[in-house]
Design an enzyme around this catalytic site. Structure first.
Site, PDB file in Angstrom:
ATOM      1  CB  THR A 190     -15.262  -7.670  -1.482  1.00 47.12           C
ATOM      2  OG1 THR A 190     -15.808  -7.646  -3.000  1.00 47.12           O
ATOM      3  CG2 THR A 190     -16.303  -8.498  -0.666  1.00 47.12           C
ATOM      4  N   GLY A 220     -19.948 -12.932  -8.053  1.00 45.83           N
ATOM      5  CA  GLY A 220     -19.110 -13.204  -7.667  1.00 45.83           C
ATOM      6  C   GLY A 220     -18.136 -14.334  -6.782  1.00 45.83           C
ATOM      7  CG  ASP A 221     -15.358 -14.196  -4.021  1.00 50.33           C
ATOM      8  OD1 ASP A 221     -16.012 -12.863  -4.823  1.00 50.33           O
ATOM      9  OD2 ASP A 221     -14.385 -13.987  -2.848  1.00 50.33           O
ATOM     10  N   GLY A 242     -11.552  -9.547  -4.118  1.00 53.22           N
ATOM     11  CA  GLY A 242     -10.367  -9.422  -5.226  1.00 53.22           C
ATOM     12  C   GLY A 242     -11.669 -10.238  -5.805  1.00 53.22           C
TER      13      GLY A 242
HETATM   14  C1  SD4 Z   1     -16.161 -10.108  -6.557  1.00 56.50           C
HETATM   15  N1  SD4 Z   1     -14.434 -10.534  -4.973  1.00 56.50           N
HETATM   16  O1  SD4 Z   1     -17.471  -9.654  -6.877  1.00 56.50           O
HETATM   17  C2  SD4 Z   1     -15.791  -9.444  -5.209  1.00 56.50           C
HETATM   18  C3  SD4 Z   1     -14.977  -7.591  -5.823  1.00 56.50           C
HETATM   19  C4  SD4 Z   1     -14.565  -7.840  -4.603  1.00 56.50           C
HETATM   20  O2  SD4 Z   1     -12.692  -6.414  -3.360  1.00 56.50           O
HETATM   21  O3  SD4 Z   1     -13.827  -8.542  -3.485  1.00 56.50           O
HETATM   22  N2  SD4 Z   1     -13.466  -6.758  -4.328  1.00 56.50           N
HETATM   23  O4  SD4 Z   1     -15.558 -10.871  -7.458  1.00 56.50           O
END
Ligand code: SD4
Length: 331
Positions: A190, A220-221, A242
């Site tokens: 991300t 996600g977040d 993450g």
């Molecule tokens: C998620 N945090 O959808 C995101 C994915 C991500 O590096 O950060 N990827 O959980």
């Protein structure tokens, strides 16, 4: 006579001295805190998660020509959304387990305004749709079909977000349908970006295709204000990358900004953020989280669970990919 106590920050960086709220030690308790005007101009800076140098270069171009932090973060992350070789953001992002690319993004400005889209399909630039949600609606989050309909109304074009490469990878994945993350190549990178402009104002943006092969409908977040991104123009900003579920559980970015408000440096705040997550996951080593933060002085910091997370920083001091220290030393 009034005696003022100036708060001194010993580690003020090239970002310059800033307007520091000063509590007057005066007899009149009801008197509002005063603000000392900036003594030195604030210097622009852009940072983003991972080694997305083209994105920070774009953000810097905007900042350097006098643009706002908000424009800088939007245009910066759009570089990655448009890059089909980046299989974790925007067009070319890997799909969910049903084969659909579903995008999450959010944006936040200096006034605490924010906009977000979740589970958005067929639109290459979710960050710009999030900005439209912020600016053109009385709402903050639009989801799925509603977000897509809104995007068309705003003039966005329908696009097939799967590429030949991600379609092929998905066909391969279907053979086993095994869902597991690999640290640092966790099917997700991300981009979260934070910037300060020449006025000293902070904005942030975060955009992703989420975890590859996620359950259809999973969010996600990254588009959740306070989790994947948070900005408070008085204090600073933070963003995360993450495994989003863990970031949501601690409302990670909000936590980090609040820790900075209490006086921690961006580095210290990111470390406490990761440690908070690890406390809830004692002994678990199967996931990565990286936090990135900036404070009002332009100081930056990052911390992660496993070695490997880096962040890009662009300021008048140069353009660097910064290594970040980690909770575990070796994965
Ligand atoms: C998620 N945090 O959808 C995101 C994915 C991500 O590096 O950060 N990827 O959980």
């Amino acid at each position: 006579m009034q005696r003022r106590k100036f708060l001194k920050n010993s580690s003020l960086t090239t970002a310059g001295l800033l307007s520091v709220p000063v509590l007057a030690s005066c007899k009149d308790e009801n008197k509002a805190p005063e603000t000392v005007p900036p003594i030195q101009a604030v210097k622009p800076i852009a940072v983003c998660t991972w080694n997305f140098g083209n994105a920070t270069a774009k953000a810097w171009e905007v900042l350097n020509s006098g643009g706002s932090a908000l424009d800088a973060v939007e245009q910066g992350v759009m570089i990655e959304e448009a890059d089909v070789t980046n299989e974790t953001v925007g067009k070319g992002g890997r799909p969910d387990r049903d084969g659909n690319v579903t995008l999450d993004a959010c944006i936040m400005d200096k006034d605490g305004n924010c906009g977000s889209v979740v589970y958005l399909q067929n639109i290459a630039h979710p960050i710009s749709v999030a900005r439209k949600v912020m600016e053109e609606t009385p709402h903050i989050i639009l989801a799925g079909k509603g977000a897509e309909k809104f995007a068309y109304e705003q003039g966005f074009q329908k696009e097939d977000l799967l590429t030949e490469s991600t379609r092929k990878q998905y066909q391969e994945w279907l053979k086993t349908s095994k869902y597991e993350t690999t640290i640092n190549i966790e099917n997700h990178d991300t981009i979260g970006m934070l910037a300060i402009d020449a006025n000293g104002d902070i904005a942030g943006a975060c955009t992703t295709s989420g975890m590859a092969y996620k359950v259809a409908g999973r969010v996600g977040d990254s588009p959740i204000i306070g989790a994947g991104l948070y900005v408070d123009n008085e204090v600073g900003g933070a963003t995360a990358t993450g495994v989003g579920e863990e970031v949501i559980r601690t409302v990670g970015s909000f936590l980090i900004v609040e820790l900075m408000r209490q006086g921690m440096s961006p580095q210290e705040a990111c470390e406490v953020g990761v440690k908070r997550i690890m406390k809830k996951n004692e002994g678990r080593k199967d996931f990565q989280i990286g936090f990135l933060a900036i404070n009002k002085n332009g100081e930056t910091g990052g911390y992660c669970v496993h070695p490997g997370f880096t962040y890009r920083e662009y300021s008048e001091n140069g353009h660097e990919n910064r290594q970040v220290s980690s909770f575990y030393q070796k994965s």
